[in-house]
Motif scaffolding. Structure first.
Motif, PDB file in Angstrom:
ATOM      1  N   GLU A  32      -6.808   1.609  -0.779  1.00 32.13           N
ATOM      2  CA  GLU A  32      -7.885   1.330  -1.727  1.00 32.13           C
ATOM      3  C   GLU A  32      -8.455  -0.082  -1.514  1.00 32.13           C
ATOM      4  N   TRP A  33      -7.557  -1.084  -1.387  1.00 22.82           N
ATOM      5  CA  TRP A  33      -8.013  -2.475  -1.202  1.00 22.82           C
ATOM      6  C   TRP A  33      -8.802  -2.595   0.103  1.00 22.82           C
ATOM      7  N   ILE A  34      -8.259  -2.022   1.169  1.00 30.19           N
ATOM      8  CA  ILE A  34      -8.897  -2.191   2.485  1.00 30.19           C
ATOM      9  C   ILE A  34     -10.279  -1.530   2.491  1.00 30.19           C
ATOM     10  N   ASP A 152       0.644 -10.525   8.849  1.00 37.26           N
ATOM     11  CA  ASP A 152      -0.397 -11.241   8.091  1.00 37.26           C
ATOM     12  C   ASP A 152      -1.434 -10.246   7.560  1.00 37.26           C
ATOM     13  N   ARG A 153      -1.338  -9.933   6.275  1.00 31.47           N
ATOM     14  CA  ARG A 153      -2.204  -8.889   5.714  1.00 31.47           C
ATOM     15  C   ARG A 153      -3.682  -9.299   5.674  1.00 31.47           C
ATOM     16  N   THR A 154      -3.944 -10.601   5.774  1.00 33.09           N
ATOM     17  CA  THR A 154      -5.342 -11.031   5.694  1.00 33.09           C
ATOM     18  C   THR A 154      -6.105 -10.783   7.004  1.00 33.09           C
ATOM     19  N   LEU A 192     -12.424 -21.934  11.192  1.00 37.80           N
ATOM     20  CA  LEU A 192     -12.502 -20.723  10.348  1.00 37.80           C
ATOM     21  C   LEU A 192     -11.835 -19.530  11.010  1.00 37.80           C
ATOM     22  N   LEU A 193     -11.949 -19.471  12.317  1.00 38.99           N
ATOM     23  CA  LEU A 193     -11.431 -18.320  13.066  1.00 38.99           C
ATOM     24  C   LEU A 193     -10.876 -18.854  14.370  1.00 38.99           C
ATOM     25  N   MET A 194      -9.578 -18.787  14.545  1.00 35.61           N
ATOM     26  CA  MET A 194      -9.038 -19.327  15.792  1.00 35.61           C
ATOM     27  C   MET A 194      -7.685 -18.744  16.174  1.00 35.61           C
TER      28      MET A 194
HETATM   29  O1  UT7 Z   1     -15.511 -10.717  13.274  1.00 32.17           O
HETATM   30  C1  UT7 Z   1     -15.668 -12.083  13.125  1.00 32.17           C
HETATM   31  C2  UT7 Z   1     -16.072 -12.493  11.799  1.00 32.17           C
HETATM   32  N1  UT7 Z   1     -15.139 -12.064  10.802  1.00 32.17           N
HETATM   33  C3  UT7 Z   1     -15.586 -11.746   9.636  1.00 32.17           C
HETATM   34  O2  UT7 Z   1     -16.768 -11.777   9.443  1.00 32.17           O
HETATM   35  C4  UT7 Z   1     -14.597 -11.436   8.546  1.00 32.17           C
HETATM   36  C5  UT7 Z   1     -15.083 -12.029   7.278  1.00 32.17           C
HETATM   37  N2  UT7 Z   1     -14.194 -11.899   6.138  1.00 32.17           N
HETATM   38  C6  UT7 Z   1     -13.902 -10.726   5.530  1.00 32.17           C
HETATM   39  O3  UT7 Z   1     -14.228  -9.666   5.990  1.00 32.17           O
HETATM   40  C7  UT7 Z   1     -13.221 -10.796   4.177  1.00 32.17           C
HETATM   41  O4  UT7 Z   1     -13.198 -12.149   3.752  1.00 32.17           O
HETATM   42  C8  UT7 Z   1     -11.789 -10.219   4.154  1.00 32.17           C
HETATM   43  C9  UT7 Z   1     -11.828  -8.721   4.255  1.00 32.17           C
HETATM   44  C10 UT7 Z   1     -10.967 -10.797   5.276  1.00 32.17           C
HETATM   45  C11 UT7 Z   1     -11.117 -10.587   2.828  1.00 32.17           C
HETATM   46  O5  UT7 Z   1     -11.903 -10.109   1.735  1.00 32.17           O
HETATM   47  P1  UT7 Z   1     -12.289 -11.084   0.525  1.00 32.17           P
HETATM   48  O6  UT7 Z   1     -13.022 -10.279  -0.461  1.00 32.17           O
HETATM   49  O7  UT7 Z   1     -12.971 -12.286   1.091  1.00 32.17           O
HETATM   50  O8  UT7 Z   1     -10.876 -11.450  -0.075  1.00 32.17           O
HETATM   51  P2  UT7 Z   1     -10.206 -12.881  -0.293  1.00 32.17           P
HETATM   52  O9  UT7 Z   1      -9.818 -13.499   1.000  1.00 32.17           O
HETATM   53  O10 UT7 Z   1     -11.062 -13.686  -1.215  1.00 32.17           O
HETATM   54  O11 UT7 Z   1      -8.880 -12.480  -1.068  1.00 32.17           O
HETATM   55  C12 UT7 Z   1      -8.920 -11.897  -2.378  1.00 32.17           C
HETATM   56  C13 UT7 Z   1      -7.510 -11.514  -2.766  1.00 32.17           C
HETATM   57  C14 UT7 Z   1      -6.493 -12.631  -2.579  1.00 32.17           C
HETATM   58  O12 UT7 Z   1      -5.544 -12.564  -3.622  1.00 32.17           O
HETATM   59  P3  UT7 Z   1      -5.657 -13.548  -4.891  1.00 32.17           P
HETATM   60  O13 UT7 Z   1      -5.562 -14.941  -4.338  1.00 32.17           O
HETATM   61  O14 UT7 Z   1      -6.976 -13.241  -5.517  1.00 32.17           O
HETATM   62  O15 UT7 Z   1      -4.497 -13.143  -5.732  1.00 32.17           O
HETATM   63  C15 UT7 Z   1      -5.790 -12.245  -1.290  1.00 32.17           C
HETATM   64  O16 UT7 Z   1      -4.484 -12.760  -1.198  1.00 32.17           O
HETATM   65  O17 UT7 Z   1      -7.052 -10.420  -1.967  1.00 32.17           O
HETATM   66  C16 UT7 Z   1      -5.781 -10.746  -1.390  1.00 32.17           C
HETATM   67  N3  UT7 Z   1      -5.676 -10.072  -0.104  1.00 32.17           N
HETATM   68  C17 UT7 Z   1      -5.229  -8.811   0.023  1.00 32.17           C
HETATM   69  N4  UT7 Z   1      -4.793  -7.913  -0.887  1.00 32.17           N
HETATM   70  C18 UT7 Z   1      -4.409  -6.700  -0.440  1.00 32.17           C
HETATM   71  C19 UT7 Z   1      -6.022 -10.528   1.133  1.00 32.17           C
HETATM   72  N5  UT7 Z   1      -5.792  -9.593   2.050  1.00 32.17           N
HETATM   73  C20 UT7 Z   1      -5.304  -8.512   1.388  1.00 32.17           C
HETATM   74  C21 UT7 Z   1      -4.888  -7.232   1.817  1.00 32.17           C
HETATM   75  N6  UT7 Z   1      -4.451  -6.361   0.862  1.00 32.17           N
HETATM   76  N7  UT7 Z   1      -4.920  -6.846   3.100  1.00 32.17           N
END
Ligand code: UT7
Length: 329
Positions: A32-34, A152-154, A192-194
């Motif tokens: 769901e999150w993904i 690393d789930r992020t 930002l990305l490395m």
């Molecule tokens: O290809 C090169 C360029 N790359 C991109 O353009 C990627 C750009 N970034 C993204 O696509 C998004 O930023 C992500 C998909 C990586 C992350 O989505 P987001 O809406 O920016 O989430 P966030 O980093 O602000 O994290 C929100 C919350 C955090 O928890 P808290 O601090 O609110 O409690 C994260 O720890 O979601 C948490 N989180 C996850 N939860 C469940 C981060 N990764 C996950 C995960 N599953 N996989």
């Protein structure tokens, strides 16, 4: 004057599917999150013994066959990759050229992360327009699973493997010409990305040195991506006097459905114009744009003369966009 035309497209995806459910069993995440945050449902993962050059060669073989160009007439091969078979030599391009039996042609890699395919397109265009080369095979190929940290789930939910290729050929027909390519970069956003380890920038005796995994500040990257992608395309369209309604297919780098939607909306594009493969392949960096072009080609949606708008963004930071008619059959 000779113009450069995209004569064909090809792609290869590995068989193994890594689903969101599979990832939820590995890290603290959920389907769901993904899906909600990225639009990704699954991605492909190469076999252990399958390399970036193996995938690149398979995609390129298809592009060669579809182009009708004889292998002996190909005079350059350029591969965009951030997951080469070997850090840092030999280049993946030389390995692909040998796998394809192309002889001792000019072959090299470029590193522009997810913008890699737009960069190689601009290089091929310049070599052909200058008259130095006639038929250039350009490839985006990635085995990102080899540089992904699956704890690393992020990041691990985002990336997949695959390859795409195109044949860029000289033509005298201006209607077939790649019209314009924009490329840019800003190293102030390098962090930002490395992949912080493994290069000359990493500490020699660090225990982390061998961990060549990608790291990303996702949320900051997201915001810069939307801003930069939109501005870059607006500039390209304005410079070329093209309206968004004239674009048949908008092919963005497939990083995140939300980024693609935000950019598409900001540009006033209709949903039918936007090519989407992120759901089934995830983010395949330099391979994502040619894989997406191949997707519309193989599904019968891409015809000769269709105007393509490419738009990419990635580590560096780098960005780029291109405006071209498809000149294949
Ligand atoms: O290809 C090169 C360029 N790359 C991109 O353009 C990627 C750009 N970034 C993204 O696509 C998004 O930023 C992500 C998909 C990586 C992350 O989505 P987001 O809406 O920016 O989430 P966030 O980093 O602000 O994290 C929100 C919350 C955090 O928890 P808290 O601090 O609110 O409690 C994260 O720890 O979601 C948490 N989180 C996850 N939860 C469940 C981060 N990764 C996950 C995960 N599953 N996989």
């Amino acid at each position: 004057m000779s113009y450069a035309a995209m004569r064909s497209i090809g792609a290869y995806v590995p068989k193994r599917i890594l689903s969101n459910q599979d990832l939820a069993a590995m890290v603290d995440t959920s389907d769901e999150w993904i899906v909600k945050r990225t639009g990704i449902q699954e991605r492909r993962i190469a076999a252990q013994d399958e390399t970036t050059s193996d995938m690149g060669a398979k995609a390129a073989q298809i592009a060669i066959e579809r182009s009708g160009v004889n292998k002996s007439d190909i005079d350059m091969l350029i591969c965009a990759t951030i997951s080469p078979d070997y850090f840092n030599m030999p280049s993946t391009a030389t390995l692909i050229a040998t796998k394809l039996g192309l002889g001792q042609i000019s072959a090299f890699d470029i590193s522009a992360a997810c913008t890699g395919f737009v960069y190689v397109l601009s290089i091929a265009k310049a070599f052909i327009e200058s008259g130095m080369k006639k038929n250039i095979l350009i490839i985006g190929a990635e085995k990102l699973s080899a540089i992904t940290d699956y704890s690393d789930r992020t990041t691990c939910i985002l990336f997949g493997d695959g390859a795409g290729a195109a044949m860029i050929c000289a033509t005298n027909d201006a209607s077939e010409a790649i019209r314009d390519v924009n490329t840019g970069s800003d190293g102030t956003y390098a962090d930002l990305l490395m992949t912080p380890n493994g290069g000359s920038g990493s500490i020699h005796d660090s225990p982390e040195r061998d961990k060549v995994f990608m790291q990303m500040k996702g949320n900051e990257t997201f915001k810069v991506a939307v801003r930069t992608l939109t501005a870059d395309v607006q500039e390209l369209l304005h410079k070329n006097g093209v309206q968004t309604a004239q674009i048949k297919h908008f092919v963005p780098h497939q990083a995140n459905y939300r980024i693609i939607k935000a950019v598409g909306d900001a540009l006033g594009l209709d949903e039918a114009q936007v090519v989407l493969t992120v759901g089934k392949y995830g983010n395949t960096s330099g391979a994502s744009i040619p894989m997406a072009i191949n997707d519309i080609y193989e599904s019968g949606r891409l015809a000769k003369g269709d105007l393509l708008l490419l738009d990419a963004f990635g580590g560096g930071l780098t960005w780029g966009s291109a405006l071209l008619p498809f000149a294949g059959k």
